[in-house]
Write an enzyme that holds these catalytic residues in place. Structure first.
Site, PDB file in Angstrom:
ATOM      1  N   HIS A   1       2.131   2.196  -3.251  1.00 57.83           N
ATOM      2  CA  HIS A   1       1.269   3.183  -3.905  1.00 57.83           C
ATOM      3  C   HIS A   1       1.647   4.317  -3.745  1.00 57.83           C
ATOM      4  O   HIS A   1       0.778   5.254  -3.788  1.00 57.83           O
ATOM      5  CB  HIS A   1      -0.075   3.000  -2.979  1.00 57.83           C
ATOM      6  CG  HIS A   1      -0.973   1.586  -3.293  1.00 57.83           C
ATOM      7  ND1 HIS A   1      -2.211   1.314  -2.940  1.00 57.83           N
ATOM      8  CD2 HIS A   1      -0.614   0.549  -4.070  1.00 57.83           C
ATOM      9  CE1 HIS A   1      -2.484   0.012  -3.357  1.00 57.83           C
ATOM     10  NE2 HIS A   1      -1.601  -0.596  -4.001  1.00 57.83           N
TER      11      HIS A   1
ATOM     12  N   ASP B   1       0.987  -1.131   0.196  1.00 59.91           N
ATOM     13  CA  ASP B   1      -0.180  -0.002  -0.079  1.00 59.91           C
ATOM     14  C   ASP B   1       1.120   1.175   0.056  1.00 59.91           C
ATOM     15  O   ASP B   1       2.046   1.078  -0.407  1.00 59.91           O
ATOM     16  CB  ASP B   1      -1.097  -0.071   1.107  1.00 59.91           C
ATOM     17  CG  ASP B   1      -2.209   0.637   1.070  1.00 59.91           C
ATOM     18  OD1 ASP B   1      -2.309   1.953   0.671  1.00 59.91           O
ATOM     19  OD2 ASP B   1      -3.436   0.070   1.131  1.00 59.91           O
TER      20      ASP B   1
END
Ligand SMILES: *[C@@H]1O[C@H](CO)[C@@H](O)[C@H](O)[C@H]1NC(C)=O
Length: 333
Positions: A247, A224
């Site tokens: 991310h 993430d």
């Protein structure tokens, strides 16, 4: 025939006595508590939670700055909260080994955090590795069958001040790796975060309601956000970071609540993004809010194989389910 040991001269004896007392007084000034002396076992199987908590209790009760030492080996720990306030202004924790979470994620599922420091001042962590053993939970989440617990953050500091973390590795976190909430004066350097690129919700470092946080010279590979910056973050400095997979570095998500503290004075400098979903990002929910983002500098970013190098999304909605679909009240200035 071996020579008999010569008798020490009287002056040598006096010197030893003086030296011995100098050593013993300096130990008394800053005692070191080795977790093994409290019953911790380095076999990776014996539950060492109590031993760590007891070592912490001693260090915390000490009126002088104290140290905790974790030697080489693997130490199994269940959820543990290291509470302040302590009687001193500094506890230094040196870790040569690895702290391992139970492989059965249900053991930590209800605690929110695996290892948490709460209301502490002047805690520093040097070296060591934290293994959240998150793979079984990732598999559950990725299977799409549902019914998986959210999991535990590996290391959380809550309402704490003057925190320093150097040379620490966090791997295979169930949920977020390292979280600061309500903290002032935090310095992280030489930190490594390692998790699979497909591991859900494994943000590397998350900061919220905190100020004067610096994250430098660190490597983050995760599933993430490498770094996520939540509401109420001010005076944040991020420099010389390698991010990817992951991310990217995100401000947000913000504006989930009507009343929300803003994000202010954030510098992100010299970051290499490699194989990430995003580079630098600001994301806010599409609903009314008094939140804001002000005075942000993204500088000297290198992007290699990045899907969205720079992205401001004011209609963010995770999983695209139950999206509010209104205009975001968060002002980005
Ligand atoms: C912005 O934050 C940095 C630390 O990251 C700090 O040194 C600086 O004083 C802050 N600037 C303002 C205007 O508060």
């Amino acid at each position: 025939m071996a020579n008999p040991t010569p008798k020490p001269s009287p002056s040598l004896i006096i010197l030893r006595v003086i030296l011995g007392c100098w050593l013993c007084s300096s130990v008394a000034l800053g005692a070191t508590y080795n977790v093994v002396n409290f019953g911790a076992k380095s076999d990776g199987k014996t539950d060492s939670t109590k031993a760590f908590l007891n070592a912490w209790a001693k260090a915390c009760a000490s009126t002088n700055p104290a140290s905790i030492y974790v030697p080489q080996g693997k130490f199994l720990l269940k959820s543990a909260t290291f509470n302040g306030k302590c009687n001193n202004k500094g506890i230094s924790i040196t870790i040569d080994g690895t702290l391992v979470a139970p492989s059965d994620y249900r053991v930590t599922e209800n605690s929110g955090n695996w290892l948490e420091f709460e209301r502490v001042n002047g805690v520093s962590i040097h070296g060591g590795a934290l293994d959240g053993q998150g793979t079984a939970l990732w598999d559950c989440k990725n299977s799409g069958k549902g019914n998986c617990p959210s999991g535990a953050t590996t290391l959380a500091f809550t309402n704490s001040n003057n925190i320093a973390i150097g040379g620490l590795t966090s791997m295979n976190s169930q949920l977020f790796h390292i979280v600061f909430n309500g903290c002032q004066n935090v310095k992280l350097q030489g930190v490594k975060v390692l998790a699979d690129g497909n591991s859900p919700n494994t943000d590397g470092i998350h900061i919220q309601m905190s100020s004067h946080v610096a994250i430098i010279n660190s490597k983050i590979r995760t599933g993430d956000d490498c770094i996520s910056i939540g509401p109420g973050t001010t005076n944040l400095w991020i420099e010389n970071i390698a991010c990817g997979p992951g991310h990217g570095i995100s401000i947000g998500s913000l504006g989930k609540d009507l009343k929300e503290a803003g994000v202010q004075n954030v510098t992100v400098k010299t970051v290499t993004f490699t194989g990430t979903q995003n580079g630098v990002r600001i994301k806010t929910w599409g609903r009314p809010s008094n939140g804001f983002v002000r005075n942000v500098l993204f500088q000297d970013a290198i992007m290699e194989n990045v899907e969205n190098p720079v992205i401001i999304d004011q209609n963010y909605c995770s999983d695209n389910k139950g999206c509010p679909g209104q205009a975001s009240g968060v002002r980005v200035m």
